[in-house]
Enzyme design. Structure first.
Site, PDB file in Angstrom:
ATOM      1  N   CYS A   1      54.179  41.228   3.699  1.00  0.00           N
ATOM      2  CA  CYS A   1      54.660  40.041   2.985  1.00  0.00           C
ATOM      3  C   CYS A   1      54.988  40.385   1.519  1.00  0.00           C
ATOM      4  O   CYS A   1      55.876  41.166   1.264  1.00  0.00           O
ATOM      5  CB  CYS A   1      53.623  38.922   3.108  1.00  0.00           C
TER       6      CYS A   1
ATOM      7  N   HIS B   1      58.411  40.352   2.711  1.00  0.00           N
ATOM      8  CA  HIS B   1      58.868  38.972   2.883  1.00  0.00           C
ATOM      9  C   HIS B   1      60.251  38.876   2.227  1.00  0.00           C
ATOM     10  O   HIS B   1      60.485  39.460   1.157  1.00  0.00           O
ATOM     11  CB  HIS B   1      57.895  38.002   2.216  1.00  0.00           C
TER      12      HIS B   1
END
Length: 186
Positions: free
Chosen positions: A105, A126
Protein backbone atom coordinates in the site's frame (compact mmCIF):
# COMPACT_ATOMS: atom_id res chain seq x y z
CA UNK A 1 16.39 -29.56 12.80
CA UNK A 2 15.13 -26.99 10.29
CA UNK A 3 15.73 -23.33 10.95
CA UNK A 4 12.57 -21.51 11.94
CA UNK A 5 11.53 -18.64 9.66
CA UNK A 6 11.46 -15.41 11.68
CA UNK A 7 9.36 -12.44 10.59
CA UNK A 8 9.15 -8.94 12.04
CA UNK A 9 5.94 -7.02 11.34
CA UNK A 10 6.18 -3.30 12.18
CA UNK A 11 2.93 -1.46 12.96
CA UNK A 12 1.77 1.90 14.32
CA UNK A 13 -1.40 3.83 15.00
CA UNK A 14 -3.18 4.06 11.65
CA UNK A 15 -1.78 0.85 10.14
CA UNK A 16 -4.29 -0.68 7.69
CA UNK A 17 -6.02 -3.51 9.58
CA UNK A 18 -6.25 -6.07 6.75
CA UNK A 19 -2.68 -5.45 5.59
CA UNK A 20 -1.37 -6.32 9.06
CA UNK A 21 -3.76 -9.05 10.20
CA UNK A 22 -4.03 -11.14 7.01
CA UNK A 23 -0.26 -11.64 6.54
CA UNK A 24 0.28 -12.24 10.28
CA UNK A 25 -2.46 -14.88 10.24
CA UNK A 26 -1.10 -16.64 7.15
CA UNK A 27 2.51 -16.48 8.39
CA UNK A 28 1.43 -18.17 11.62
CA UNK A 29 -0.54 -20.81 9.69
CA UNK A 30 2.77 -21.52 7.90
CA UNK A 31 4.37 -22.00 11.35
CA UNK A 32 6.64 -19.00 10.89
CA UNK A 33 7.76 -17.19 14.03
CA UNK A 34 6.09 -13.76 13.90
CA UNK A 35 7.04 -10.82 16.10
CA UNK A 36 4.75 -7.79 15.94
CA UNK A 37 6.66 -4.63 16.84
CA UNK A 38 4.62 -1.54 17.57
CA UNK A 39 5.57 2.09 17.70
CA UNK A 40 3.99 2.13 21.19
CA UNK A 41 2.35 -0.18 23.75
CA UNK A 42 -1.29 0.10 22.58
CA UNK A 43 -2.25 0.80 18.98
CA UNK A 44 -5.40 1.63 17.09
CA UNK A 45 -5.36 0.60 13.43
CA UNK A 46 -7.00 2.55 10.59
CA UNK A 47 -10.41 0.86 10.97
CA UNK A 48 -10.44 0.92 14.77
CA UNK A 49 -8.91 -2.46 15.61
CA UNK A 50 -7.06 -2.17 18.91
CA UNK A 51 -3.90 -4.24 19.33
CA UNK A 52 -1.09 -4.80 21.79
CA UNK A 53 2.17 -5.54 19.95
CA UNK A 54 4.58 -8.26 21.12
CA UNK A 55 7.36 -5.72 21.58
CA UNK A 56 7.90 -1.96 21.34
CA UNK A 57 9.89 -1.15 18.21
CA UNK A 58 12.40 0.96 20.16
CA UNK A 59 13.25 -2.08 22.33
CA UNK A 60 14.48 -4.10 19.35
CA UNK A 61 18.13 -4.24 18.45
CA UNK A 62 19.00 -2.51 15.17
CA UNK A 63 20.75 -5.72 14.13
CA UNK A 64 18.35 -8.65 14.15
CA UNK A 65 18.29 -11.97 12.34
CA UNK A 66 14.79 -11.76 10.89
CA UNK A 67 14.31 -13.54 7.58
CA UNK A 68 11.72 -10.90 6.65
CA UNK A 69 10.87 -7.41 7.88
CA UNK A 70 7.35 -6.48 6.78
CA UNK A 71 5.71 -3.06 6.96
CA UNK A 72 1.95 -2.90 6.29
CA UNK A 73 0.44 0.24 4.82
CA UNK A 74 -2.29 2.61 5.77
CA UNK A 75 -1.59 6.28 5.12
CA UNK A 76 -1.62 7.32 8.78
CA UNK A 77 0.41 4.28 9.87
CA UNK A 78 3.06 4.99 7.26
CA UNK A 79 3.11 8.65 8.29
CA UNK A 80 3.57 7.59 11.93
CA UNK A 81 6.48 5.31 10.98
CA UNK A 82 8.00 7.93 8.69
CA UNK A 83 9.85 9.65 11.50
CA UNK A 84 11.11 6.48 13.14
CA UNK A 85 14.89 6.25 12.83
CA UNK A 86 14.80 2.82 14.54
CA UNK A 87 12.75 1.41 11.65
CA UNK A 88 15.20 2.98 9.20
CA UNK A 89 18.16 1.31 10.92
CA UNK A 90 16.41 -2.08 11.03
CA UNK A 91 15.55 -1.86 7.32
CA UNK A 92 19.12 -0.81 6.44
CA UNK A 93 20.49 -3.77 8.40
CA UNK A 94 18.06 -6.08 6.61
CA UNK A 95 19.16 -4.74 3.21
CA UNK A 96 22.87 -4.93 4.07
CA UNK A 97 22.44 -8.58 5.06
CA UNK A 98 20.48 -9.38 1.88
CA UNK A 99 17.39 -10.48 3.78
CA UNK A 100 13.77 -10.05 2.68
CA UNK A 101 11.92 -6.74 3.08
CA UNK A 102 8.23 -6.34 2.25
CA UNK A 103 5.87 -3.37 2.08
CA UNK A 104 2.30 -2.92 0.89
CA UNK A 105 0.00 0.00 0.00
CA UNK A 106 1.62 3.27 1.15
CA UNK A 107 4.51 1.54 2.96
CA UNK A 108 6.80 1.46 -0.12
CA UNK A 109 7.19 5.19 0.61
CA UNK A 110 9.17 4.15 3.69
CA UNK A 111 11.45 2.00 1.54
CA UNK A 112 12.12 5.12 -0.54
CA UNK A 113 12.55 7.35 2.51
CA UNK A 114 15.00 4.99 4.24
CA UNK A 115 17.03 4.41 1.02
CA UNK A 116 16.14 0.74 0.70
CA UNK A 117 15.21 0.90 -2.99
CA UNK A 118 17.78 1.15 -5.76
CA UNK A 119 17.05 3.11 -8.95
CA UNK A 120 16.54 -0.04 -11.03
CA UNK A 121 14.22 -1.79 -8.53
CA UNK A 122 10.76 -2.89 -9.57
CA UNK A 123 8.07 -1.65 -7.21
CA UNK A 124 4.32 -1.29 -6.81
CA UNK A 125 2.09 0.47 -4.30
CA UNK A 126 -1.35 1.86 -3.69
CA UNK A 127 -2.33 3.92 -6.75
CA UNK A 128 -2.59 7.08 -4.60
CA UNK A 129 1.19 7.21 -4.09
CA UNK A 130 2.24 5.97 -7.54
CA UNK A 131 3.61 9.38 -8.61
CA UNK A 132 6.05 9.40 -5.67
CA UNK A 133 7.60 6.11 -6.79
CA UNK A 134 7.96 6.69 -10.54
CA UNK A 135 11.73 7.11 -10.19
CA UNK A 136 11.80 3.30 -9.86
CA UNK A 137 10.49 0.71 -12.33
CA UNK A 138 6.85 1.10 -11.32
CA UNK A 139 4.44 -1.77 -11.97
CA UNK A 140 0.71 -2.19 -11.49
CA UNK A 141 1.04 -5.92 -10.81
CA UNK A 142 -0.57 -7.11 -7.56
CA UNK A 143 2.72 -8.33 -6.11
CA UNK A 144 6.20 -7.33 -7.29
CA UNK A 145 9.46 -9.05 -6.33
CA UNK A 146 12.72 -7.19 -6.95
CA UNK A 147 15.94 -8.56 -5.49
CA UNK A 148 14.96 -9.21 -1.84
CA UNK A 149 12.16 -6.61 -1.83
CA UNK A 150 8.49 -7.50 -2.21
CA UNK A 151 5.81 -4.83 -2.66
CA UNK A 152 2.07 -4.97 -3.18
CA UNK A 153 -0.88 -2.68 -3.94
CA UNK A 154 -3.24 -2.62 -0.95
CA UNK A 155 -5.78 -4.31 1.29
CA UNK A 156 -7.32 -6.22 -1.60
CA UNK A 157 -3.99 -7.82 -2.52
CA UNK A 158 -3.08 -8.85 1.04
CA UNK A 159 -3.85 -12.55 0.53
CA UNK A 160 -1.89 -12.88 -2.71
CA UNK A 161 0.94 -10.86 -1.15
CA UNK A 162 1.14 -12.99 2.01
CA UNK A 163 1.02 -16.22 0.00
CA UNK A 164 3.86 -14.97 -2.23
CA UNK A 165 5.94 -14.19 0.85
CA UNK A 166 5.23 -17.68 2.23
CA UNK A 167 6.32 -19.14 -1.12
CA UNK A 168 9.56 -17.14 -1.09
CA UNK A 169 10.38 -18.07 2.51
CA UNK A 170 8.97 -21.58 2.81
CA UNK A 171 8.45 -22.88 -0.72
CA UNK A 172 5.64 -23.23 -3.24
CA UNK A 173 4.23 -26.40 -1.65
CA UNK A 174 3.74 -24.64 1.68
CA UNK A 175 2.12 -21.61 0.01
CA UNK A 176 -0.22 -23.90 -1.95
CA UNK A 177 -1.12 -25.80 1.23
CA UNK A 178 -2.01 -22.57 3.05
CA UNK A 179 -4.04 -21.38 0.04
CA UNK A 180 -5.99 -24.67 0.04
CA UNK A 181 -6.48 -24.54 3.81
CA UNK A 182 -8.11 -21.11 3.61
CA UNK A 183 -10.01 -21.99 0.43
CA UNK A 184 -8.19 -19.35 -1.61
CA UNK A 185 -8.05 -19.66 -5.36
CA UNK A 186 -4.41 -19.14 -6.18
Amino acid sequence: MEKSIKILVVVADGTEDIEAVVPIDLFRRANFEVVVAGAKEHLVFARGLKIIPDIILENLSDENDFDLVYVPGGAKGVENLGNNSKLGRILQHQKANKRWIAAICAAPLLLDQYNILDADDNVTSHPSIREKLLKYNYSEDEVVVSRKIVTSRGAGTSLAFALKLIELLGGKDLANKIARDIVYKA
